[in-house]
Structure formats: C-alpha cells, structure tokens
Write a protein that holds these residues in place. Sequence first.
Motif, PDB file in Angstrom:
ATOM      1  N   THR A 185       0.859  -1.191   0.000  1.00 58.03           N
ATOM      2  CA  THR A 185       0.000   0.000   0.000  1.00 58.03           C
ATOM      3  C   THR A 185       0.894   1.238   0.000  1.00 58.03           C
ATOM      4  O   THR A 185       1.849   1.316   0.778  1.00 58.03           O
ATOM      5  CB  THR A 185      -0.922  -0.009   1.237  1.00 58.03           C
ATOM      6  N   ILE A 186       0.553   2.155  -0.893  1.00 58.68           N
ATOM      7  CA  ILE A 186       1.330   3.408  -0.970  1.00 58.68           C
ATOM      8  C   ILE A 186       0.412   4.557  -0.568  1.00 58.68           C
ATOM      9  O   ILE A 186      -0.709   4.684  -1.075  1.00 58.68           O
ATOM     10  CB  ILE A 186       1.881   3.624  -2.396  1.00 58.68           C
ATOM     11  N   ILE A 187       0.872   5.389   0.364  1.00 60.39           N
ATOM     12  CA  ILE A 187       0.080   6.533   0.828  1.00 60.39           C
ATOM     13  C   ILE A 187       0.906   7.796   0.620  1.00 60.39           C
ATOM     14  O   ILE A 187       2.061   7.847   1.036  1.00 60.39           O
ATOM     15  CB  ILE A 187      -0.274   6.385   2.325  1.00 60.39           C
ATOM     16  N   ARG A 188       0.291   8.757  -0.048  1.00 58.74           N
ATOM     17  CA  ARG A 188       1.007  10.023  -0.285  1.00 58.74           C
ATOM     18  C   ARG A 188       0.307  11.108   0.517  1.00 58.74           C
ATOM     19  O   ARG A 188      -0.897  11.311   0.359  1.00 58.74           O
ATOM     20  CB  ARG A 188       0.974  10.359  -1.781  1.00 58.74           C
ATOM     21  N   GLU A 189       1.064  11.812   1.363  1.00 54.71           N
ATOM     22  CA  GLU A 189       0.420  12.873   2.150  1.00 54.71           C
ATOM     23  C   GLU A 189       0.810  14.246   1.629  1.00 54.71           C
ATOM     24  O   GLU A 189       1.939  14.469   1.233  1.00 54.71           O
ATOM     25  CB  GLU A 189       0.643  12.741   3.658  1.00 54.71           C
ATOM     26  N   PRO A 190      -0.164  15.184   1.628  1.00 56.82           N
ATOM     27  CA  PRO A 190       0.112  16.515   1.086  1.00 56.82           C
ATOM     28  C   PRO A 190       1.122  17.290   1.935  1.00 56.82           C
ATOM     29  O   PRO A 190       1.913  18.067   1.408  1.00 56.82           O
ATOM     30  CB  PRO A 190      -1.250  17.206   1.090  1.00 56.82           C
ATOM     31  N   LEU A 191       1.072  17.095   3.234  1.00 52.77           N
ATOM     32  CA  LEU A 191       2.012  17.732   4.167  1.00 52.77           C
ATOM     33  C   LEU A 191       2.406  16.682   5.191  1.00 52.77           C
ATOM     34  O   LEU A 191       1.633  15.766   5.464  1.00 52.77           O
ATOM     35  CB  LEU A 191       1.346  18.902   4.909  1.00 52.77           C
ATOM     36  N   GLN A 192       3.577  16.845   5.756  1.00 51.09           N
ATOM     37  CA  GLN A 192       3.993  15.908   6.806  1.00 51.09           C
ATOM     38  C   GLN A 192       3.058  16.017   8.013  1.00 51.09           C
ATOM     39  O   GLN A 192       2.828  17.126   8.523  1.00 51.09           O
ATOM     40  CB  GLN A 192       5.431  16.250   7.216  1.00 51.09           C
ATOM     41  N   THR A 193       2.501  14.889   8.445  1.00 53.40           N
ATOM     42  CA  THR A 193       1.711  14.873   9.681  1.00 53.40           C
ATOM     43  C   THR A 193       2.412  13.976  10.692  1.00 53.40           C
ATOM     44  O   THR A 193       3.389  13.296  10.347  1.00 53.40           O
ATOM     45  CB  THR A 193       0.283  14.329   9.439  1.00 53.40           C
ATOM     46  N   ARG A 194       1.916  13.952  11.905  1.00 54.54           N
ATOM     47  CA  ARG A 194       2.587  13.173  12.956  1.00 54.54           C
ATOM     48  C   ARG A 194       2.805  11.732  12.503  1.00 54.54           C
ATOM     49  O   ARG A 194       1.907  11.130  11.885  1.00 54.54           O
ATOM     50  CB  ARG A 194       1.813  13.256  14.277  1.00 54.54           C
ATOM     51  N   ASP A 195       4.000  11.207  12.822  1.00 55.71           N
ATOM     52  CA  ASP A 195       4.373   9.881  12.278  1.00 55.71           C
ATOM     53  C   ASP A 195       4.491   8.816  13.370  1.00 55.71           C
ATOM     54  O   ASP A 195       5.333   7.922  13.282  1.00 55.71           O
ATOM     55  CB  ASP A 195       5.679   9.995  11.480  1.00 55.71           C
ATOM     56  N   HIS A 196       3.653   8.912  14.394  1.00 55.11           N
ATOM     57  CA  HIS A 196       3.752   7.946  15.497  1.00 55.11           C
ATOM     58  C   HIS A 196       3.415   6.523  15.043  1.00 55.11           C
ATOM     59  O   HIS A 196       3.960   5.561  15.567  1.00 55.11           O
ATOM     60  CB  HIS A 196       2.811   8.330  16.642  1.00 55.11           C
ATOM     61  N   THR A 197       2.501   6.391  14.077  1.00 53.88           N
ATOM     62  CA  THR A 197       2.133   5.041  13.627  1.00 53.88           C
ATOM     63  C   THR A 197       3.324   4.389  12.928  1.00 53.88           C
ATOM     64  O   THR A 197       3.652   3.219  13.189  1.00 53.88           O
ATOM     65  CB  THR A 197       0.915   5.113  12.675  1.00 53.88           C
ATOM     66  N   GLU A 198       3.979   5.150  12.054  1.00 49.71           N
ATOM     67  CA  GLU A 198       5.136   4.623  11.338  1.00 49.71           C
ATOM     68  C   GLU A 198       6.221   4.202  12.335  1.00 49.71           C
ATOM     69  O   GLU A 198       6.816   3.125  12.220  1.00 49.71           O
ATOM     70  CB  GLU A 198       5.702   5.694  10.391  1.00 49.71           C
ATOM     71  N   SER A 262       7.464  16.081  14.170  1.00 48.91           N
ATOM     72  CA  SER A 262       6.165  16.286  13.524  1.00 48.91           C
ATOM     73  C   SER A 262       5.138  16.873  14.496  1.00 48.91           C
ATOM     74  O   SER A 262       3.981  17.093  14.126  1.00 48.91           O
ATOM     75  CB  SER A 262       5.649  14.969  12.924  1.00 48.91           C
ATOM     76  N   ARG A 263       5.570  17.149  15.739  1.00 50.17           N
ATOM     77  CA  ARG A 263       4.655  17.684  16.763  1.00 50.17           C
ATOM     78  C   ARG A 263       5.134  18.983  17.393  1.00 50.17           C
ATOM     79  O   ARG A 263       4.434  19.516  18.263  1.00 50.17           O
ATOM     80  CB  ARG A 263       4.507  16.643  17.890  1.00 50.17           C
ATOM     81  N   THR A 264       6.330  19.456  17.033  1.00 50.24           N
ATOM     82  CA  THR A 264       6.914  20.538  17.838  1.00 50.24           C
ATOM     83  C   THR A 264       6.761  21.928  17.216  1.00 50.24           C
ATOM     84  O   THR A 264       7.531  22.839  17.535  1.00 50.24           O
ATOM     85  CB  THR A 264       8.408  20.244  18.128  1.00 50.24           C
ATOM     86  N   GLY A 265       5.765  22.100  16.376  1.00 51.55           N
ATOM     87  CA  GLY A 265       5.501  23.423  15.797  1.00 51.55           C
ATOM     88  C   GLY A 265       5.318  24.493  16.859  1.00 51.55           C
ATOM     89  O   GLY A 265       5.727  25.645  16.677  1.00 51.55           O
ATOM     90  N   ILE A 266       4.737  24.129  17.992  1.00 53.60           N
ATOM     91  CA  ILE A 266       4.527  25.101  19.087  1.00 53.60           C
ATOM     92  C   ILE A 266       5.854  25.695  19.544  1.00 53.60           C
ATOM     93  O   ILE A 266       5.942  26.897  19.833  1.00 53.60           O
ATOM     94  CB  ILE A 266       3.765  24.437  20.280  1.00 53.60           C
ATOM     95  N   ILE A 267       6.890  24.879  19.593  1.00 55.67           N
ATOM     96  CA  ILE A 267       8.203  25.363  20.063  1.00 55.67           C
ATOM     97  C   ILE A 267       8.770  26.345  19.043  1.00 55.67           C
ATOM     98  O   ILE A 267       9.265  27.418  19.403  1.00 55.67           O
ATOM     99  CB  ILE A 267       9.154  24.165  20.330  1.00 55.67           C
ATOM    100  N   ILE A 309       1.290  23.987  10.008  1.00 56.15           N
ATOM    101  CA  ILE A 309      -0.018  23.772  10.640  1.00 56.15           C
ATOM    102  C   ILE A 309      -0.204  22.351  11.202  1.00 56.15           C
ATOM    103  O   ILE A 309      -0.577  22.201  12.369  1.00 56.15           O
ATOM    104  CB  ILE A 309      -1.176  24.185   9.688  1.00 56.15           C
ATOM    105  N   PRO A 310       0.066  21.272  10.424  1.00 58.02           N
ATOM    106  CA  PRO A 310      -0.169  19.959  11.028  1.00 58.02           C
ATOM    107  C   PRO A 310       0.684  19.699  12.275  1.00 58.02           C
ATOM    108  O   PRO A 310       0.297  18.919  13.140  1.00 58.02           O
ATOM    109  CB  PRO A 310       0.214  18.968   9.913  1.00 58.02           C
ATOM    110  N   SER A 311       1.834  20.374  12.388  1.00 60.49           N
ATOM    111  CA  SER A 311       2.713  20.110  13.533  1.00 60.49           C
ATOM    112  C   SER A 311       2.279  20.864  14.789  1.00 60.49           C
ATOM    113  O   SER A 311       2.892  20.712  15.849  1.00 60.49           O
ATOM    114  CB  SER A 311       4.152  20.484  13.189  1.00 60.49           C
ATOM    115  N   LEU A 312       1.219  21.686  14.672  1.00 56.84           N
ATOM    116  CA  LEU A 312       0.731  22.390  15.870  1.00 56.84           C
ATOM    117  C   LEU A 312      -0.781  22.536  15.863  1.00 56.84           C
ATOM    118  O   LEU A 312      -1.343  23.373  16.573  1.00 56.84           O
ATOM    119  CB  LEU A 312       1.413  23.781  16.016  1.00 56.84           C
TER     120      LEU A 312
END
Length: 431
Positions: A185-198, A262-267, A309-312
């Motif tokens: 399965t190939i998944i293409r994301e428009p922007l990087q989102t959190r990668d905890h599953t990977e 992928s989560r530290t946009g707030i910082i 945006i996805p990182s925060l």
Amino acid sequence: MNLILKPARNGIKGELQVPGDKSISHRAVMFGAIAEGKTTIHNFLKGEDCLSTIRCFQSMGVSIKEEDNVITVEGNGWEGLEEPKEILDVGNSGTTTRLMLGILAGRPFHSVIIGDESIAKRPMKRVTDPLKLMGAKIDGREEGQFTPISIRGGDLESFDYTLPVASAQVKSCIILAGLQTEGKTIIREPLQTRDHTEKMIQQFGGNVTVDNRTIEIIGNQPLKGTDVFVPSDVSSAAFFMVAGAIVPNSKVTLTRVGLNPSRTGIIEVMKRMGASLQVEEVSSTGEPYGTVTVETSELTGIEIGGELIPSLIDELPVIALLATQAKGKTIIKDAEELKVKETNRIDAIVKELKKLGASIEATDDGMIIEGSTKLIGGQVDSWGDHRIGMTLAIASLICETDVVLENSAAVNISYPTFFDDIKKLLSRIDG
Ligand code: S3P
C-alpha cells in the motif's frame, strides 16, 4: 461543572511532568492488541479518550490490564480479535474511531461504532471512502459520513492513495488496513503529519518505508509485542509553555516532553514570537523527548500557516491565547481543519477569548489576533472541548478578575490532572 479560577498574581514556578502522549497511548494499545505476545505500556495516558480505546479492544476479546501504573496488553495477532458482542463506544475520541476502522476493515466480522454528540458531527468519509476502495463493507449515517458506522470486515486490497487532507488519523487508518492486505500500500500525504504510527510499526518489529511524504507498507508482516515508553504529551505541555511565557514573574520546566519533530511546531512558533524558551533533548531515538524551560517573555505577533499547521494543529487554541499577549498582529491561516475538531475550534476560541477582552476575529481558515491586550475576567465555556477548556483556564491566570469556566470536566479527555498541576505550580510561591 463550573469552576472558579483565580489569577496567578505571584506567577507560576516549578517543574512538572505532564501526562503521557495521547496519540502514542492510543497506538500502543492498538498495536499491542494486533501484535503477537505481551506489550507493556509505561506512562500511558489515563484520559477518557485512551480509556475508550482500551474498552473497545477489550470488547474484541483482548486482555488489557493495569498494574502499578503499567498497562499490559496480551496480543494474539490479528486473528486474536473477536467479533464484539456490544456496540463499540468511542466516546469523544476521533483517533479511536478512525484508527480502529482501519483495523476493523480487515477483520472477518461485523461491528458498530458510536460515540458522543461531538463524534457524531465529525467527518468520517475521509476514512470510509478509502477503506471502501480497499474493499471494506462499511456504511454510516448519511452515506458513511457520520457515526453510527457499521462495518463488516474482510479481504482488503492494497492500493496507491493520495490523501485529500493532511491528517495523521486518516494516514494511520489506511496504514492499519494496508497491514492486512497481500500487497504493498502506498500513501502520499500533502504535508507531513505526525508519524507515530510509522515509528510504532518499527518498534513492534515491522517495516515501513517513508520517503518524501510517501509511505509504503507491505501487508501481512509479523508484529511482535514490546515495551513502550510513552513520552509526556507535548500538546499538554503546550498549556504550561504558554502559561510560563505570558504570566508575569514565571519560570516553568517541563520534563520528558515528547519532541517528535512532527509535533513541535509550538516550540518553533514560540521561539519566533520571541519567547524565552530552552529545549534540552534527553533522548533522540524512537520517540525523542527532553526538557523544555520557559520564562516570562516579551512576545511579538507573527504569521502562522502552511506546512507548520499539522505540527501544531492541536495547539492553535492556546497559541491564539499566546498571541493576545504579543505585540502586533498574529495571523493564523491554512487551518480550516480546526472547524472539524472536537468542536469548531475557530468559532469556540474566538467567541470565548472575546468574552475575556481579547481582540480576535475569525477568518475562513484561521483567525487574526491583535495584541497585546489586557484580559479581564468573566464567564466562559469549554464547549465540551478539552483543549478549549484548558486554554481558557490558562487565560484565567492573567485575567484581572476571576474566571468562571463552564463544562470544565472536558479536560478529562486528555489531561485528568490538569487543575491539580496548575495548583502545584502556584503553590511553589504561595506556600
Ligand atoms: C491525531 C491526529 C490529529 C490531531 C488529533 C490526534 C492522531 O488529527 O488533531 O488530536 O493521533 O493521529 P487529524 O488526523 O484529524 O489531523
């Protein structure tokens, strides 16, 4: 429940470890359930959302127990999941709903998912459509758009899918379905989102390749139970980072904070606004974590949008509060997704911060805040949304008079000890 919140006249000071990461806690239970053998989860978030995930998997026959603050999941592989005898109730949790659908899509049994009033309004077509393309038999209210959703899982086919929205929940749903196919399965994301599953697939001994926002996953790979150490949730720490920066005479140190990039946009945003904020990474392997220290700061308004945006995304309500204390204009854009969270978070935060005296206006894809403004006090409402409730509670620390917070129990979704932790930081000075 209404809560009366007092201003923090002497500042907030001290060290705090906020509870475990919500996204990682959900995934640890789910992967523990589909892996072979025992998984232990340390620093699991015992918030209502993650407890909903535990209950759903228990309903599918998985043994999940808690002893001495450690959660143990006895996984028997995909085949170990049984048809639930009752309806799966996800409560308020979008992550449970969307990720679990990816698992159920490949299981040869029937199940029904319901949740609370908020879940019933959240868009599910973004997961039911791709799952149908993979061959799942799935239906829901208004043609698969909303819960209740019923699903009869079975054989799935791998595919090549471009995500129409940048969403880690949708990506993770498809990865979990992809793990149950024969092919790639190939998944293409428009922007990087959190990668905890990977990251978690790798931690459970599986393989996933990620190249420039394209994720490839081979089905039918063995996953083995493991020990998961959940870092503290950067999205929960964010409330105290902002508090440390905006409450006069403050210094707050937050330990074991998850620092997944992928989560530290707030910082990044706080630094760009001029916050006095130090980060010390303690561990950089797997899910990185470290210590974050924030002091009262002079802030300047900035523009926030695009890839950041996805990182925060979950921090935008509290970033709006931060912006009320920054000199000049802060523009938040490209954040339409805020409208389909636990509430319409653009409407909610604009309306409630206005009641406290903020200069804030909604736009089509975000908001514009003019600062800095003194916040007064008054009666505000969480709208039943944990992150709106916590943002307003942090706002109360800098208000001139008391704040009455309606529906304060919403914080239990992701941070049950939130009000106790505020008190801890106050009492360092007050007594
Ligand atoms: C989450 C992904 C984000 C986030 C949510 C948790 C996850 O949602 O807002 O709180 O754990 O994958 P979307 O995937 O809808 O952006």
